[in-house]
Each structure stands twice: as C-alpha cells, then as structure tokens.
Design an enzyme around this catalytic site. Structure first.
Site, mmCIF file in Angstrom:
data_model
loop_
_atom_site.group_PDB
_atom_site.id
_atom_site.type_symbol
_atom_site.label_atom_id
_atom_site.label_comp_id
_atom_site.label_asym_id
_atom_site.label_seq_id
_atom_site.Cartn_x
_atom_site.Cartn_y
_atom_site.Cartn_z
ATOM 1 C CE LYS A 99 10.229 1.190 -10.255
ATOM 2 N NZ LYS A 99 11.106 1.988 -9.403
ATOM 3 C CG ASP A 127 15.519 4.723 -11.714
ATOM 4 O OD1 ASP A 127 14.409 4.637 -12.279
ATOM 5 O OD2 ASP A 127 15.737 4.304 -10.563
ATOM 6 C CD GLN A 173 12.201 1.974 -5.822
ATOM 7 O OE1 GLN A 173 12.246 1.411 -6.903
ATOM 8 N NE2 GLN A 173 11.486 3.065 -5.619
#
Ligand code: NAD
Length: 299
Positions: free
Chosen positions: A58, A125, A102
């Site tokens: 990412k 997200d 994460q």
C-alpha cells in the site's frame, strides 16, 4: 465438435497498473492546482508477516501515484487506549486525508471499537458503520476496497452483470457482505440476483452450480472444485492463503479459494491468484484516498 473457448483472464495486476497511471495523472493535475499531495497513513500493529506485506504494498503504491504516506508501526502489546489515541490523533491531523488500521489486530484489542473510532470522512477502508450504512442505502461514501476493486474489475473488462445470478461465498463485513450489496444494487456493474452463502449454508455445491458469477471469499485454499462451477461462469477468487511449500523461495505459496487449474477451463472469465483481486484492492484504497483529499479541500 464444438470446443469451450479458453477462459479470459481478469488480469487485476495489469489493470491496476493502468488505473495507477490514471490516478497519478489526477494527482499531478490536483497538485498543479496548488493543492498538496493526498496523504494516506497506515497503522500496523504487531509483526504479522502477511499484514506487513499488505501495508508495504500500500505504501509503495502511494509513492507510485504521487501520494504522501505515513506508516505508524506499533508492537503487538499496544494497549487499546494507546491505539485509540493514535486513531484520535490521525482523525485530528489536518495533513492526513485518510488512514487505515490494518486488520487483523491482536486478540486483546477490540477491533470494532477501533474501527468505530475512525472519522468516517477519513475511513478510506470503508469499514466504519457510517460507510457500510451508506453503502446499504445506496448513498455516497467510502466503499470497502476489496469489493470496490472487484466491481472495477468487472466494469473495466466489460463483464455483463445485469440480470445475472451472482453467488457470493463468505459473509464478512469487509468482503462478502458489501460484495453482495454492490452486485445487487441498481447500476452497472450491478443488477444481479444475489445469493449469499456462508459457513452454515447447506449444499454449497448446489448453490454454486447456479452461479453465472461466483465470488469466493472464504480463505480455504482450493475449496471450489470444477464440479461446483457451471460451464461459462465468471469466477472471482478473493481468497489468499499462505500454504507452506519448502520448494518455494519464501517457504510458502499463495493459494486462492478456487482450484484454478481444474476450474479455469469451464469459465468465461476468471481471476488468477496472485494478480487478480489483490492489486485491485490497493487501487481502490488509493482511489478512496484521492476522493477523501478532494472532499476535504472542498469542505
Ligand atoms: P473471514 O474469515 O472474515 O470470512 C470468511 C467467510 O467465509 C465467513 O463469512 C464464513 O461464513 C465463510 N465460510 C467459512 N467456511 C465456509 C464454508 N465451508 N463454506 C462456505 N462459507 C464458509 O474472511 P475475509 O476477511 O472475508 O477474507 C476471506 C478471504 O479473502 C481470506 O482468504 C482473505 O485473506 C482474503 N482477502 C483477500 C483480499 C484481497 O485483497 N485479495 C482482501 C481481503 C480478504
């Protein structure tokens, strides 16, 4: 004798590179107008190898498109309070447009409480209940990156979805459930009739055999066999599992949920693992971050 044409590959790797070029051009235009570069932060807790790899990808993708990125690394024994403080800090930081924490998080951390602490306008997200709620209602918001990436894959390869029967296997809040919402909503791609299967589904094979579009998001390597797939189906394999393999350089290989070699000959379209859904997830995250930066500048 008629032969089934070979499957067409839903090449997420190649497509994601083209989309990154598009995003990079948009960023150049954006900064050329006097705005600062979009800025994504990623919080990584602990030493999980797969999570580290995902976050590295990412961050590297941010550099590739001209974003700024910040990694926040913390040990696995971080307390809930400390992690919440980090989230609050990122919420308040005017130089951060969007951030992710994460998953998975260590067991002593309440992941849902962390997700809910994220400012929905920075939740790139798309896991916050506000964004999931917007998705369910068809309102604008951040769409979870993996299902959004699959929709882009279907759109760019012009895979027809209207009126098709889509079977989604897996009901997680980050993949299966939002996927089923996106496929059933009015729009292109969309307008599917959707069946959502999960661990308590009876006779999975029978459901799968009805699928014009089969999305497997379980995390059980090669569980989808050829006798579960209809001739001509579109198969999207979300699963990624590290399977031990001493002959591989890293000591493991990545396996999808689909037994690719036996299933592919039956398909009209299929995603490979790796190189299918994974890279599309990352470009969706980049796209969400750019949207967040633009929305913030216009607010
Ligand atoms: P999860 O563990 O949260 O959910 C798995 C789902 O599978 C559950 O809803 C469960 O009901 C269902 N399931 C379990 N056993 C089943 C069975 N025998 N039959 C039918 N359904 C069954 O996982 P997740 O976070 O949704 O991820 C699923 C997979 O996708 C994992 O392999 C994960 O690594 C992968 N993934 C890939 C990407 C990507 O970018 N490619 C992104 C997210 C997740």
């Amino acid at each position: 004798m008629s032969q089934t044409p070979p499957p067409q590959i839903l090449d997420g790797k190649g497509l994601s590179e083209r989309i990154k070029d598009e995003i990079a051009s948009e960023v150049t235009e954006w900064t050329g107008q006097g705005h600062r570069a979009p800025h994504l932060a990623a919080v990584l807790v602990g030493e999980d190898g797969a999570s580290k790899t995902y976050v590295d990808h990412k961050v590297r993708s941010c550099e590739r498109v001209g974003f700024k990125s910040t990694m926040v690394l913390r040990p696995a024994d971080i307390s809930q309070r400390e992690l919440l403080d980090i989230v609050h800090g990122l919420n308040e930081d005017p130089n951060i447009d969007g951030f992710i924490v994460q998953l998975p998080l260590p067991n002593h951390i309440d992941a849902q409480a962390i997700t809910e602490a994220i400012d929905p306008t920075k939740d790139v997200d798309g896991f916050h209940p506000v964004n999931i709620g917007n998705l369910a209602l068809g309102l604008p918001g951040f769409v979870p990156a993996t299902p959004a990436g699959i929709i882009t894959l279907l759109e760019r390869f012009e895979v027809p979805t209207e009126g098709r029967h889509a079977v989604v296997i897996g009901r997680s809040s980050i993949v299966g459930t939002p996927m089923s919402l996106l496929l059933s909503r009015s729009g292109q791609p969309g307008n599917c009739t959707v069946t959502l299967c999960h661990s308590r589904t009876q006779d999975l094979q029978e459901h799968c055999l009805q699928a014009d579009i089969l999305i497997a998001a379980v995390g059980r390597p090669e569980m989808i066999k050829a006798d579960m797939v209809k001739e001509g189906a579109v198969v999207v394999d979300v699963g990624i599992t590290r399977v031990k393999d001493v002959t591989a350089k890293r000591g493991y290989r990545l396996r999808g949920d689909v037994a690719y070699d036996e299933v592919a000959p039956k398909c009209s379209w299929i995603t490979p693992v790796p190189g299918g859904v994974g890279p599309m997830t990352i470009v969706s995250l980049l796209r969400n971050t750019l949207l967040a930066a633009k929305a913030k500048a216009e607010a």
